[in-house]
Design a protein around this motif. Structure first.
Motif, PDB file in Angstrom:
ATOM      1  N   TRP A  47       0.798  -1.228   0.000  1.00 29.23           N
ATOM      2  CA  TRP A  47       0.000   0.000   0.000  1.00 29.23           C
ATOM      3  C   TRP A  47       0.831   1.280   0.000  1.00 29.23           C
ATOM      4  O   TRP A  47       0.356   2.298  -0.505  1.00 29.23           O
ATOM      5  CB  TRP A  47      -0.897   0.038   1.243  1.00 29.23           C
ATOM      6  CG  TRP A  47      -1.881  -1.060   1.351  1.00 29.23           C
ATOM      7  CD1 TRP A  47      -2.509  -1.727   0.330  1.00 29.23           C
ATOM      8  CD2 TRP A  47      -2.370  -1.661   2.557  1.00 29.23           C
ATOM      9  NE1 TRP A  47      -3.352  -2.690   0.822  1.00 29.23           N
ATOM     10  CE2 TRP A  47      -3.296  -2.674   2.194  1.00 29.23           C
ATOM     11  CE3 TRP A  47      -2.128  -1.431   3.917  1.00 29.23           C
ATOM     12  CZ2 TRP A  47      -3.958  -3.443   3.138  1.00 29.23           C
ATOM     13  CZ3 TRP A  47      -2.785  -2.208   4.859  1.00 29.23           C
ATOM     14  CH2 TRP A  47      -3.695  -3.208   4.463  1.00 29.23           C
ATOM     15  N   CYS A  48       2.027   1.233   0.577  1.00 27.50           N
ATOM     16  CA  CYS A  48       2.738   2.481   0.871  1.00 27.50           C
ATOM     17  C   CYS A  48       4.131   2.615   0.284  1.00 27.50           C
ATOM     18  O   CYS A  48       4.710   3.709   0.320  1.00 27.50           O
ATOM     19  CB  CYS A  48       2.849   2.676   2.390  1.00 27.50           C
ATOM     20  SG  CYS A  48       1.272   2.646   3.267  1.00 27.50           S
ATOM     21  N   ILE A  49       4.704   1.521  -0.247  1.00 30.03           N
ATOM     22  CA  ILE A  49       6.092   1.602  -0.689  1.00 30.03           C
ATOM     23  C   ILE A  49       6.231   1.286  -2.169  1.00 30.03           C
ATOM     24  O   ILE A  49       6.647   2.133  -2.961  1.00 30.03           O
ATOM     25  CB  ILE A  49       6.987   0.666   0.157  1.00 30.03           C
ATOM     26  CG1 ILE A  49       6.930   1.084   1.629  1.00 30.03           C
ATOM     27  CG2 ILE A  49       8.441   0.696  -0.351  1.00 30.03           C
ATOM     28  CD1 ILE A  49       7.685   0.173   2.571  1.00 30.03           C
ATOM     29  N   ASP A  50       5.904   0.063  -2.576  1.00 30.06           N
ATOM     30  CA  ASP A  50       6.078  -0.357  -3.970  1.00 30.06           C
ATOM     31  C   ASP A  50       5.083  -1.470  -4.260  1.00 30.06           C
ATOM     32  O   ASP A  50       5.308  -2.615  -3.885  1.00 30.06           O
ATOM     33  CB  ASP A  50       7.521  -0.838  -4.193  1.00 30.06           C
ATOM     34  CG  ASP A  50       7.811  -1.154  -5.658  1.00 30.06           C
ATOM     35  OD1 ASP A  50       6.876  -1.470  -6.411  1.00 30.06           O
ATOM     36  OD2 ASP A  50       8.997  -1.094  -6.045  1.00 30.06           O
ATOM     37  N   ILE A  51       3.983  -1.135  -4.924  1.00 31.51           N
ATOM     38  CA  ILE A  51       2.918  -2.121  -5.141  1.00 31.51           C
ATOM     39  C   ILE A  51       3.381  -3.271  -6.023  1.00 31.51           C
ATOM     40  O   ILE A  51       3.013  -4.426  -5.809  1.00 31.51           O
ATOM     41  CB  ILE A  51       1.658  -1.441  -5.733  1.00 31.51           C
ATOM     42  CG1 ILE A  51       0.469  -2.418  -5.689  1.00 31.51           C
ATOM     43  CG2 ILE A  51       1.903  -0.950  -7.148  1.00 31.51           C
ATOM     44  CD1 ILE A  51      -0.854  -1.755  -6.025  1.00 31.51           C
ATOM     45  N   LYS A 254       2.541   6.599  -3.832  1.00 32.47           N
ATOM     46  CA  LYS A 254       3.042   7.904  -3.416  1.00 32.47           C
ATOM     47  C   LYS A 254       1.991   8.630  -2.582  1.00 32.47           C
ATOM     48  O   LYS A 254       0.809   8.320  -2.636  1.00 32.47           O
ATOM     49  CB  LYS A 254       3.413   8.744  -4.639  1.00 32.47           C
ATOM     50  CG  LYS A 254       4.562   8.160  -5.469  1.00 32.47           C
ATOM     51  CD  LYS A 254       4.841   9.023  -6.679  1.00 32.47           C
ATOM     52  CE  LYS A 254       5.976   8.441  -7.517  1.00 32.47           C
ATOM     53  NZ  LYS A 254       6.247   9.267  -8.732  1.00 32.47           N
ATOM     54  N   GLY A 255       2.433   9.615  -1.828  1.00 33.83           N
ATOM     55  CA  GLY A 255       1.514  10.395  -1.017  1.00 33.83           C
ATOM     56  C   GLY A 255       2.226  11.091   0.119  1.00 33.83           C
ATOM     57  O   GLY A 255       3.410  10.836   0.379  1.00 33.83           O
ATOM     58  N   GLN A 259      -1.139  10.684   4.561  1.00 34.87           N
ATOM     59  CA  GLN A 259      -1.902   9.780   3.708  1.00 34.87           C
ATOM     60  C   GLN A 259      -1.380   8.349   3.816  1.00 34.87           C
ATOM     61  O   GLN A 259      -2.158   7.398   3.933  1.00 34.87           O
ATOM     62  CB  GLN A 259      -1.829  10.241   2.249  1.00 34.87           C
ATOM     63  CG  GLN A 259      -2.585  11.539   1.973  1.00 34.87           C
ATOM     64  CD  GLN A 259      -2.409  12.010   0.545  1.00 34.87           C
ATOM     65  OE1 GLN A 259      -1.282  12.073   0.035  1.00 34.87           O
ATOM     66  NE2 GLN A 259      -3.516  12.334  -0.106  1.00 34.87           N
ATOM     67  N   LEU A 260      -0.053   8.214   3.794  1.00 39.45           N
ATOM     68  CA  LEU A 260       0.553   6.888   3.931  1.00 39.45           C
ATOM     69  C   LEU A 260       0.200   6.264   5.278  1.00 39.45           C
ATOM     70  O   LEU A 260      -0.118   5.075   5.368  1.00 39.45           O
ATOM     71  CB  LEU A 260       2.070   6.983   3.783  1.00 39.45           C
ATOM     72  CG  LEU A 260       2.609   7.514   2.444  1.00 39.45           C
ATOM     73  CD1 LEU A 260       4.135   7.594   2.476  1.00 39.45           C
ATOM     74  CD2 LEU A 260       2.160   6.642   1.292  1.00 39.45           C
TER      75      LEU A 260
END
Length: 323
Positions: A47-51, A254-255, A259-260
């Motif tokens: 969800w937050c680094i590299d899908i 990204k965000g 948001q992350l």
């Protein structure tokens, strides 16, 4: 295998007795190979680094987990603390021991992580995790040295095969219809479970040697299909979620920090509701009903991680669809 067990038994005794001071540390290290840890770290990556890396590592982890469960049912070898009371089992070890699942899974996913890293520290981190996770299992008395060595070998071979086959699988996926994609997913998922019926039928289990039961000091359930249905369910749910998300639109990881953070907290709440909530009400015994419900539970977890949570994130404006 009996010869290997007896040959490496003194090694297990030496590791635990000579490195006793490392036991508290190794208990923490071995948690990095537990299901609970993967449920915390894999969604973060997804969800937050590299899908893309999250998808690849998630699929490989579940394939490795399913294969390891099949290998254990096939070889049916004991753990060190089953064989002798000179070794203590300081971590859970109620399934068969060969090969080590912690070592195999670590070599699989952290091996894949390592070869994707450009910077040396990333590759070094992967190697350190692979080494420590394997060694922790010996010091904690739940695996022989050969369990760990073969686990590392199988995990490394899986990484090699994954990287080799990945371009062909992606090409097939892109040109296939939704029906074919789901059909192939069902077929692959069935391969997690069907071979186990030949290796170890789910009825009339052979009696374990009494010395294993006496030394273990805990109830052993090595013929259980739990790990197989866990891996199969999570694989099916993750795969189905990826297929649906691909049609909905892949999200960007990204965000802004807030948001992350919200993505992870909201998503993790969903994971915990399914993992702990359903785990508390579903049966946890050796029965067809328990296995089916375990499959359903982990299918829902996989789908939530790969599809449900990303869709919720877009509704809440915590992420956007990739262009």
């Amino acid at each position: 295998m009996e010869t290997l067990t007896q040959f490496f038994l003194p090694v297990s005794i030496w590791f635990q007795q000579s490195l006793e001071w490392l036991i508290p540390i190794m208990k923490g290290v071995t948690f990095l190979g537990n299901v609970e840890f993967y449920l915390l770290i894999m969604p973060l990556l997804f969800w937050c680094i590299d899908i893309s890396l999250g998808i690849r590592m998630g699929i490989l982890l579940l394939i490795s987990g399913g294969l390891n469960a099949l290998l254990k049912l096939g070889f049916q070898t004991p753990r060190p603390f089953w064989v002798t009371n000179k070794v203590q089992g300081l971590s859970e070890g109620i399934s068969f021991g060969f090969p080590s699942g912690h070592a195999q899974n670590a070599a699989s996913i952290w091996g894949l992580f390592g070869i994707t890293q450009i910077k040396r520290w990333g590759k070094a981190l992967a190697l350190i995790l692979i080494f420590l996770l394997g060694i922790s299992r010996i010091i904690l008395g739940v695996h022989f040295l050969h369990d760990v060595l073969v686990g590392w070998l199988v995990g490394s071979l899986l990484v090699w095969a994954f990287v080799k086959l990945e371009p062909r699988v992606i090409a097939w996926y892109k040109r296939s219809s939704l029906g074919k994609q789901i059909g192939m997913l069902i077929l692959i998922t069935s391969l997690f479970i069907l071979p186990a019926l030949l290796l170890s039928p789910p009825i009339n289990f052979p009696q374990l040697p009494q010395i294993w039961l006496d030394n273990a000091g805990v109830e052993l359930i090595p013929y259980s299909y739990e790990d197989l249905f866990t891996s199969a369910g999570a694989f099916f749910g993750l795969g189905l979620g990826i297929i649906f998300l691909d049609r909905f639109g892949m999200i960007t990881t990204k965000g802004k920090i807030w948001q992350l953070s919200l993505r992870y907290v909201i998503g993790l709440i969903g994971v915990l509701i399914l993992y702990i909530g359903l785990g508390s009400i579903f049966p946890d015994d050796i029965s067809a009903a328990a296995y089916i419900l375990r499959f359903v539970r982990y299918t829902l977890i996989g789908m939530w991680i790969a599809y449900g949570a990303p869709v919720v994130f877009t509704w809440l404006k915590l992420t956007t669809i990739k262009e």
